[in-house]
Design a protein around this motif. Structure first.
Motif, mmCIF file in Angstrom:
data_model
loop_
_atom_site.group_PDB
_atom_site.id
_atom_site.type_symbol
_atom_site.label_atom_id
_atom_site.label_comp_id
_atom_site.label_asym_id
_atom_site.label_seq_id
_atom_site.Cartn_x
_atom_site.Cartn_y
_atom_site.Cartn_z
ATOM 1 N N ILE A 151 0.275 -1.474 -0.246
ATOM 2 C CA ILE A 151 0.084 0.181 0.022
ATOM 3 C C ILE A 151 1.032 1.395 -0.082
ATOM 4 C CG2 ILE A 151 -1.255 1.127 1.456
ATOM 5 C CD1 ILE A 151 -2.680 -1.422 2.509
ATOM 6 N N GLY A 169 -5.337 1.439 0.577
ATOM 7 C CA GLY A 169 -5.477 0.004 0.012
ATOM 8 C C GLY A 169 -5.538 -0.240 -1.375
ATOM 9 N N CYS A 187 -2.049 -9.024 0.857
ATOM 10 C CA CYS A 187 -1.465 -7.467 1.038
ATOM 11 C C CYS A 187 0.028 -7.813 1.432
ATOM 12 C CB CYS A 187 -1.855 -6.123 1.972
ATOM 13 S SG CYS A 187 -1.563 -4.993 2.074
ATOM 14 N N PHE A 202 -7.774 -3.325 3.253
ATOM 15 C CA PHE A 202 -6.927 -4.050 1.977
ATOM 16 C C PHE A 202 -7.942 -4.137 0.433
ATOM 17 C CE2 PHE A 202 -4.552 -7.124 5.344
ATOM 18 C CZ PHE A 202 -4.178 -5.576 5.476
ATOM 19 N N ALA A 205 -9.842 1.926 1.471
ATOM 20 C CA ALA A 205 -9.698 2.653 2.676
ATOM 21 C C ALA A 205 -11.088 3.643 2.689
ATOM 22 C CB ALA A 205 -9.010 3.756 3.019
ATOM 23 N N THR A 216 -9.319 -10.971 1.526
ATOM 24 C CA THR A 216 -8.196 -10.382 1.563
ATOM 25 C C THR A 216 -7.901 -11.643 2.364
ATOM 26 O OG1 THR A 216 -8.590 -8.651 3.550
ATOM 27 C CG2 THR A 216 -9.132 -8.573 0.945
ATOM 28 N N TRP A 238 -8.828 0.447 10.941
ATOM 29 C CA TRP A 238 -7.672 -0.342 10.271
ATOM 30 C C TRP A 238 -9.307 -1.567 9.916
ATOM 31 C CZ3 TRP A 238 -7.718 -5.588 10.965
ATOM 32 C CH2 TRP A 238 -7.038 -6.417 10.005
#
Length: 333
Positions: A151, A169, A187, A202, A205, A216, A238
Motif C-alpha cells: 500500500i 488500500g 497485501c 485491503f 480505505a 483478503t 483499520w
C-alpha cells in the motif's frame, strides 16, 4: 456512456456538444437516455454538454469533463474495460486521480496480478470520509487475485494537524454507485513513513458503495509499525476489507496475522456506519494503544450523518457474520 439532457419537451434532436479544447463538435444520438461516443483520441481530455433542440429553442446541459484512456474494451457490461497487467491497474488509479469517476462503466480483471511496485490507491477521501477522488464504476475481479499489494498511502499535510493520510488500500475511496466484487487481494505491507490518522482497508480505505464476494489476506505477519519509523504514528481505522464503511460489505472474508497500533480495528471494517452482512473473519490480530477492537468491526456508529449522503442518518448493522479469529489487545480497550 454519456448521459443526455433530460426534461426538454418535444425534442427534435438529442446529442452532445464535445470539445478537446481546440475544436467543438455536435454529435447527435438516435436514442434518449445516454450515448456512446466513438473515434475519440486516446489520452486526451474532453469537455462535453448535453444538447437538445426543440421548438422552444436549443438547450444545453452543465459542462462535464473526462479523459480518454487506453484500456482495452468499451466500458460496457458486454465489453468491459480490461485490466490485464499491473500497468493497466496503475492507469486506472491515475485516471481516477485525474477526476474520471468511471460512473456507469464496467471494468474486468482478466488475469491474476502479482504487483512489483507499491500501488497508489484508486481514489482518495479526506479525514471524515468525504470523497476527494472517487471510483463510481463496477470493478469485477472475475474470481482473480491481486497479490503482493504494497500500500502506497496518500499523505496530505495539514499545517494545524500535522500529516494525515486519508486512503490506503487497493481502492482509496469507492463512491455510492461504485461496486467491487469477486476479488481476492493479498497485501504485503505499507510504503509510508509518517502517519497521523487515516483509514486502511485491503480492498478499500473508505467505502460508500458495495463490496461483495471479496477475500483478503496478508502474505506474512502484517505489522503496521514496521514501516512507520520511530515517529509517533498510528492508523485511525483499520479493517481487513475496509478502513471505514458507509455503504455495504457483503459475503467477504479476511485471513492473516496482524499487529497494529490503531484506535479502531476490525477483521472486516475498522469502523462501520453501514451494513456488514454474511462476512467471516479468520484473522488473528494484536492491537496496542487504546481504542476499540472487534472480530468483525472495531467500531459501529449508529445514527451518524454524512454530507456526502445528503446528511441522512446511518442505520449501522452487522448481520449473519462470524468471527473465528483470536483478538488480543494491550491498552485501554
Amino acid at each position: 456512456p454519456i448521459t443526455l439532457l433530460r426534461g426538454v419537451q418535444d425534442v427534435e434532436e438529442y446529442g452532445v456538444v464535445i470539445s478537446d479544447g481546440n475544436a467543438e463538435e455536435v454529435i447527435l444520438s438516435d436514442e434518449e437516455g445516454s450515448m456512446t461516443v466513438e473515434g475519440l483520441t486516446p489520452n486526451t481530455s474532453y469537455a462535453y454538454r448535453g444538447y437538445a433542440k426543440a421548438p422552444a429553442g436549443v438547450f444545453y446541459g452543465r459542462e462535464e469533463q473526462f479523459k480518454t484512456i487506453t484500456l482495452k474494451g468499451e466500458g460496457t457490461k458486454e465489453s468491459p474495460f480490461l485490466i490485464s497487467d499491473e500497468n493497466d491497474l496503475v492507469a486506472l488509479s491515475n485516471e481516477v486521480d485525474a477526476g474520471n469517476t468511471f460512473k456507469g462503466c464496467h471494468i474486468l480483471l482478466s488475469n491474476d496480478l502479482c504487483l512489483t511496485n507499491a500501488f497508489p490507491p484508486i481514489g482518495i477521501a479526506d479525514y471524515d470520509g468525504t470523497p476527494m477522488k472517487v471510483f463510481e464504476g463496477v470493478f469485477d475481479g472475475n474470481g482473480k487475485s491481486i497479490t503482493e499489494l504494497r500500500i502506497q498511502q496518500w499523505e496530505v499535510i495539514d499545517p494545524n494537524c500535522g500529516a494525515y493520510i486519508y486512503g490506503g488500500g487497493l481502492f482509496g475511496c469507492i463512491g455510492r454507485n461504485g461496486v467491487v466484487k469477486n476479488l481476492t487481494v493479498e497485501c504485503s505491507g505499507f510504503d509510508v513513513h509518517t502517519v497521523t490518522g487515516g483509514y486502511i482497508g485491503f480492498v478499500v480505505a473508505t467505502n460508500h458503495g458495495l463490496v461483495t464476494n471479496c477475500r483478503t489476506s496478508v502474505s506474512d505477519t502484517f505489522n503496521s509499525n514496521c514501516d512507520l519509523g520511530s515517529r509517533n504514528s498510528y492508523i485511525r481505522h483499520w479493517g481487513g476489507i475496509a478502513g471505514r464503511n458507509y455503504g455495504n460489505i457483503v459475503s467477504c472474508e479476511f485471513r492473516g496475522m496482524v499487529k497494529l497500533y490503531s484506535p479502531e480495528s476490525g477483521g472486516i471494517a475498522g469502523c462501520n456506519c453501514g451494513l456488514i452482512k454474511g462476512c467471516i473473519n479468520y484473522g488473528d490480530f494484536y492491537v496496542t494503544g487504546g481504542g476499540t477492537i472487534g472480530g468483525i468491526s472495531g467500531e459501529t456508529l449508529q445514527g451518524t450523518t454524512h454530507p456526502f449522503h445528503d446528511d441522512r442518518t446511518y442505520i449501522a448493522s452487522i448481520e449473519d457474520c462470524i468471527n473465528y479469529g483470536t483478538i488480543s489487545a494491550n491498552g485501554e480497550y
